[in-house]
Write a protein that holds these residues in place. Structure first.
Motif, PDB file in Angstrom:
ATOM      1  N   ALA A 101      45.207  41.345  38.548  1.00 49.22           N
ATOM      2  CA  ALA A 101      45.748  40.602  39.692  1.00 49.22           C
ATOM      3  C   ALA A 101      46.132  41.552  40.817  1.00 49.22           C
ATOM      4  O   ALA A 101      45.865  41.274  41.997  1.00 49.22           O
ATOM      5  CB  ALA A 101      46.955  39.780  39.257  1.00 49.22           C
ATOM      6  N   ILE A 102      46.735  42.665  40.487  1.00 47.41           N
ATOM      7  CA  ILE A 102      47.120  43.651  41.511  1.00 47.41           C
ATOM      8  C   ILE A 102      45.872  44.211  42.187  1.00 47.41           C
ATOM      9  O   ILE A 102      45.835  44.359  43.412  1.00 47.41           O
ATOM     10  CB  ILE A 102      47.981  44.771  40.892  1.00 47.41           C
ATOM     11  CG1 ILE A 102      49.355  44.212  40.522  1.00 47.41           C
ATOM     12  CG2 ILE A 102      48.109  45.954  41.836  1.00 47.41           C
ATOM     13  CD1 ILE A 102      50.211  45.157  39.720  1.00 47.41           C
ATOM     14  N   ARG A 133      42.962  42.722  42.533  1.00 49.03           N
ATOM     15  CA  ARG A 133      42.396  41.695  43.407  1.00 49.03           C
ATOM     16  C   ARG A 133      43.176  41.576  44.699  1.00 49.03           C
ATOM     17  O   ARG A 133      42.594  41.424  45.773  1.00 49.03           O
ATOM     18  CB  ARG A 133      42.372  40.346  42.682  1.00 49.03           C
ATOM     19  CG  ARG A 133      41.124  40.168  41.859  1.00 49.03           C
ATOM     20  CD  ARG A 133      41.009  38.761  41.318  1.00 49.03           C
ATOM     21  NE  ARG A 133      41.613  38.764  39.981  1.00 49.03           N
ATOM     22  CZ  ARG A 133      42.602  37.978  39.579  1.00 49.03           C
ATOM     23  NH1 ARG A 133      43.107  37.077  40.367  1.00 49.03           N
ATOM     24  NH2 ARG A 133      43.078  38.077  38.363  1.00 49.03           N
ATOM     25  N   ILE A 134      44.485  41.668  44.629  1.00 53.22           N
ATOM     26  CA  ILE A 134      45.314  41.591  45.837  1.00 53.22           C
ATOM     27  C   ILE A 134      45.038  42.780  46.744  1.00 53.22           C
ATOM     28  O   ILE A 134      44.879  42.626  47.958  1.00 53.22           O
ATOM     29  CB  ILE A 134      46.809  41.504  45.467  1.00 53.22           C
ATOM     30  CG1 ILE A 134      47.111  40.142  44.838  1.00 53.22           C
ATOM     31  CG2 ILE A 134      47.688  41.739  46.681  1.00 53.22           C
ATOM     32  CD1 ILE A 134      48.484  40.049  44.220  1.00 53.22           C
ATOM     33  N   GLN A 135      44.968  43.983  46.174  1.00 53.01           N
ATOM     34  CA  GLN A 135      44.699  45.174  46.979  1.00 53.01           C
ATOM     35  C   GLN A 135      43.303  45.119  47.584  1.00 53.01           C
ATOM     36  O   GLN A 135      43.104  45.518  48.726  1.00 53.01           O
ATOM     37  CB  GLN A 135      44.866  46.430  46.127  1.00 53.01           C
ATOM     38  CG  GLN A 135      46.312  46.732  45.805  1.00 53.01           C
ATOM     39  CD  GLN A 135      46.453  47.912  44.869  1.00 53.01           C
ATOM     40  OE1 GLN A 135      45.499  48.358  44.236  1.00 53.01           O
ATOM     41  NE2 GLN A 135      47.673  48.430  44.766  1.00 53.01           N
ATOM     42  N   ARG A 162      41.672  42.407  48.370  1.00 60.51           N
ATOM     43  CA  ARG A 162      41.707  41.395  49.417  1.00 60.51           C
ATOM     44  C   ARG A 162      42.350  41.960  50.677  1.00 60.51           C
ATOM     45  O   ARG A 162      41.924  41.663  51.784  1.00 60.51           O
ATOM     46  CB  ARG A 162      42.481  40.173  48.936  1.00 60.51           C
ATOM     47  CG  ARG A 162      42.300  38.976  49.837  1.00 60.51           C
ATOM     48  CD  ARG A 162      43.013  37.753  49.314  1.00 60.51           C
ATOM     49  NE  ARG A 162      42.679  37.473  47.924  1.00 60.51           N
ATOM     50  CZ  ARG A 162      43.558  37.024  47.024  1.00 60.51           C
ATOM     51  NH1 ARG A 162      44.794  36.807  47.362  1.00 60.51           N
ATOM     52  NH2 ARG A 162      43.184  36.782  45.794  1.00 60.51           N
ATOM     53  N   LYS A 163      43.365  42.791  50.530  1.00 59.06           N
ATOM     54  CA  LYS A 163      44.041  43.377  51.691  1.00 59.06           C
ATOM     55  C   LYS A 163      43.118  44.331  52.439  1.00 59.06           C
ATOM     56  O   LYS A 163      43.178  44.421  53.654  1.00 59.06           O
ATOM     57  CB  LYS A 163      45.304  44.116  51.259  1.00 59.06           C
ATOM     58  CG  LYS A 163      46.459  43.211  50.941  1.00 59.06           C
ATOM     59  CD  LYS A 163      47.679  44.014  50.579  1.00 59.06           C
ATOM     60  CE  LYS A 163      48.853  43.129  50.240  1.00 59.06           C
ATOM     61  NZ  LYS A 163      50.023  43.911  49.847  1.00 59.06           N
TER      62      LYS A 163
END
Length: 86
Positions: free
Chosen positions: A61-62, A64-66, A68-69
């Protein structure tokens, strides 16, 4: 779906090892020690796998968030995507 699999792994380990301990108890006549030891080993193994999978899910999850950023670039003010109705 991933979380359901983690729960089934945990429950399956406890039930499976508990059943194995019960079977050993019936063969050796050592009730209730085989079931207690088997159930405990199943709970410990299930908890280990649950924590390992939860940490892997958190890491995914981390990531994927990074990701996406880094792919979402802000557009300069006034230059947003707009459809022209000319």
């Amino acid at each position: 779906m991933r979380l359901a699999g983690m729960g089934l792994q945990f429950a399956g380990g406890a039930i499976g090892f508990g059943a194995l301990g019960w079977w050993i108890d019936t063969m050796l006549g050592s009730e209730p020690w085989g079931m207690l030891i088997g159930g405990s080993l199943g709970l410990i193994g299930g908890m280990y796998l649950l924590i390992k999978d939860a940490l892997a899910a958190q890491k995914d999850a981390i990531n994927r968030i990074q990701q996406r950023k880094t792919t979402d670039k802000p557009t300069p003010t006034g230059q947003q995507d707009r459809k022209h109705t000319d």
